[in-house]
Design an enzyme around this catalytic site. Structure first.
Site, PDB file in Angstrom:
ATOM      1  N   GLU A 173       0.838  -1.205   0.000  1.00  0.00           N
ATOM      2  CA  GLU A 173       0.000   0.000   0.000  1.00  0.00           C
ATOM      3  C   GLU A 173       0.876   1.260   0.000  1.00  0.00           C
ATOM      4  O   GLU A 173       0.728   2.140   0.853  1.00  0.00           O
ATOM      5  CB  GLU A 173      -0.983  -0.016   1.179  1.00  0.00           C
ATOM      6  CG  GLU A 173      -1.934  -1.200   1.078  1.00  0.00           C
ATOM      7  CD  GLU A 173      -3.168  -1.147   2.007  1.00  0.00           C
ATOM      8  OE1 GLU A 173      -3.193  -0.323   2.936  1.00  0.00           O
ATOM      9  OE2 GLU A 173      -4.091  -1.940   1.776  1.00  0.00           O
ATOM     10  N   GLU A 296      -4.889  -8.820  -0.465  1.00  0.00           N
ATOM     11  CA  GLU A 296      -5.707  -8.526   0.725  1.00  0.00           C
ATOM     12  C   GLU A 296      -7.160  -8.431   0.289  1.00  0.00           C
ATOM     13  O   GLU A 296      -7.498  -7.603  -0.573  1.00  0.00           O
ATOM     14  CB  GLU A 296      -5.268  -7.229   1.403  1.00  0.00           C
ATOM     15  CG  GLU A 296      -3.958  -7.373   2.155  1.00  0.00           C
ATOM     16  CD  GLU A 296      -3.573  -6.136   2.964  1.00  0.00           C
ATOM     17  OE1 GLU A 296      -4.469  -5.425   3.465  1.00  0.00           O
ATOM     18  OE2 GLU A 296      -2.354  -5.887   3.074  1.00  0.00           O
TER      19      GLU A 296
HETATM   20  O1  AHR Z   1      -5.269  -6.161   6.847  1.00  0.00           O
HETATM   21  C1  AHR Z   1      -5.212  -5.004   7.629  1.00  0.00           C
HETATM   22  C2  AHR Z   1      -4.565  -3.831   6.918  1.00  0.00           C
HETATM   23  O2  AHR Z   1      -5.353  -3.444   5.833  1.00  0.00           O
HETATM   24  C3  AHR Z   1      -3.214  -4.101   6.307  1.00  0.00           C
HETATM   25  O3  AHR Z   1      -2.175  -3.962   7.218  1.00  0.00           O
HETATM   26  C4  AHR Z   1      -3.119  -3.030   5.262  1.00  0.00           C
HETATM   27  O4  AHR Z   1      -2.299  -3.417   4.177  1.00  0.00           O
HETATM   28  C5  AHR Z   1      -4.551  -2.784   4.858  1.00  0.00           C
HETATM   29  O5  AHR Z   1      -4.855  -1.463   4.821  1.00  0.00           O
END
Ligand code: AHR
Length: 489
Positions: A173, A296
């Site tokens: 990110e 994610e």
């Molecule tokens: O999964 C939780 C968080 O969500 C992670 O650390 C981040 O990459 C995302 O914003």
């Protein structure tokens, strides 16, 4: 009656097993307590890693595990987590609750966890606050068979053979917590880091660039244009927020039908995201050599009342199992482009497979959805078309039925979900010459969940179907996911 039409002569290819991957971050009780309890714990463990959790994860055949974050990755300095434990640096976990991280779970422990589970490791490097040299030497430490000083340090720390880790993320990110970079800037930074991500063995590494958040199509365009020649995969992050609002995301267990269908329709947005990002990727990579890694995804609700807001601990219901099934169906139908996906997160955080409390452990409905889909790992996808009623309120209606099919070793695997939370749906499966079938099912009320004292949702045998004239007719209970193993005549 709902219909699922299958055409085994049309396929997008092999379903990469890694789309059933997991993610574990130094966040709340994911690593500490959930996975790692330390060698001196009374909880049965192997070098500090919980045996019960490892055994459960082996059963669902976890193919790949991402670590150490997430946001944590961009503040993590790997050298703090190697060598004698008493000498390891203590740091504040600024992203997640401000707790002190003692680095007792580091590179060696993570890679041992992967060996115990039998999965591929996927390590995310620190681009936000690290250096090119740090990432280059982490890869060397882990993968080099040479007698360089860096590789010798690994041997001094007890590991002779290199681990040959394939998957390396170059930041997380980086448009946000990983450095607040603009796409053009990150593309250049990526190229610099990637130059020094070297192959040390005959198993080439797979460099994964930080991709967009949800519908940031510009980010994808810039990265594909400026940096794709130096990466093998690019990530995509998208979370399903039940209410659609980050301020008040909704409860994990206490929700009504509107929020149930709203959540499912938000999960289905993944289809549009993948379609549009793939279209951009196709222009630069028509042969589809670069993987889209959805590293994610999952349901993100409010935390359980009374728990640390920075620990992201949430319960998990049948709604979560259906969200998982819908995402799998989307990834499978795009298996020519989606080469990995990692649900957030594996234990005790967000849409978890496993929740722990001291020595106790429970398996969530999401865990069971992974179990029912595991037969698709590495199988040849079979194109399917679902004809079904719409259920849910206007604006968040969803098709009542969702499906995926694949074939492997002469058998056909079919997974069917009934998203209707009130009514059984009769589903006719057509297009094959079905001779025999066997099935398992997961079902329950939309809010049903398992707690530490009672299991109300688990996989059972299922027999409410008929095979006649080569067709399968299934009476699928409300709110259910079923997996069939089919033999043709
Ligand atoms: O999964 C939780 C968080 O969500 C992670 O650390 C981040 O990459 C995302 O914003």
């Amino acid at each position: 009656m709902e219909r699922v039409l299958l055409n085994r002569f049309v396929s997008k290819g092999t379903i990469d097993k890694n789309i059933f991957g997991q993610f574990s971050e130094h966040l709340g009780h994911c690593i500490y307590e959930g996975i790692f309890v330390g060698e001196n714990s009374p909880i049965p463990n192997t070098h500090g890693i919980r045996n019960d959790v490892v055994n459960a994860l082996k059963h669902i055949k976890v193919p790949v595990l991402r670590w150490p974050g997430g946001c944590f990755a961009d503040e993590y300095h790997w050298e703090d987590g190697i060598g004698p434990k008493q000498n390891r640096k203590r740091m504040v976990n600024n992203n997640w609750g401000g707790v002190v991280e003692d680095n007792s779970f580091g590179t060696h422990e993570f890679l041992e966890l992967c060996e115990l589970i039998g999965c591929e490791p996927y390590i995310c490097g620190n681009v936000g606050s690290g250096t090119v040299r740090e990432l280059a030497e982490w890869i060397e430490y882990v993968n080099s068979p040479s007698d360089s000083s860096v590789a010798q340090k690994r041997r001094l720390n007890g590991r002779d053979e290199p681990w040959r880790v394939k998957f390396w993320g170059v930041g997380n990110e980086n448009w946000g917590g990983g450095g607040s970079m603009r796409a053009e800037y990150y593309a250049d930074v990526y190229r610099r880091y990637a130059t020094f991500c070297r192959n040390f063995t005959d198993k080439p590494i797979c460099r994964i660039a930080c991709g967009p958040s949800a519908d940031d199509y510009r980010w994808m365009e810039v990265l594909m244009r400026e940096a794709a020649f130096m990466f093998e995969g690019i990530s995509l992050h998208y979370y399903t927020i039940p209410t659609g609002s980050w301020q008040s995301k909704g409860s994990a267990t206490d929700f009504g039908k509107d929020e149930y269908y709203g959540t499912l329709s938000r999960a289905l947005y993944m289809e549009e995201l993948i379609t549009k990002h793939s279209a951009i990727m196709d222009r630069y990579d028509p042969k589809k050599q670069k993987g889209l890694m959805v590293d994610e995804w999952g349901v993100w609700t409010d935390v359980e009342p009374g728990t640390n807001p920075g620990f992201l601990y949430q319960q998990n219901t049948m709604r979560d199992a259906l969200v998982a099934a819908l995402n799998f169906d989307i990834f499978i139908s795009h298996c020519d482009r989606v080469k990995m996906a990692n649900i957030a997160q594996m234990v005790n955080v967000l849409q978890a497979m496993i929740l722990t409390k001291g020595a106790k452990m429970l398996l969530t409905p999401t865990y069971h959805a992974f179990d029912l889909y595991k037969a698709h790992q590495g199988a040849r996808q079979i194109e399917s078309c679902v004809i079904a009623d719409t259920v849910g309120e206007a604006g968040c209606g969803v098709k009542a039925v969702s499906a995926s099919a694949s074939e492997k070793d002469g058998r056909i695997n079919l997974t069917l979900s009934n998203l209707d939370c009130d009514s059984l749906r009769t589903v006719s499966v057509e297009g094959l010459n079905i001779a025999k079938a066997s099935a398992k099912i997961l079902h329950g009320a939309m809010n049903a969940y398992n707690d530490f004292d009672a299991t109300s949702v688990c996989v059972t045998d299922f027999a409410d179907y008929d095979v006649k004239d080569g067709k399968l007719s299934v009476r699928l209970p409300a709110c259910s996911v079923a997996a069939f193993e089919i033999e043709e005549g």
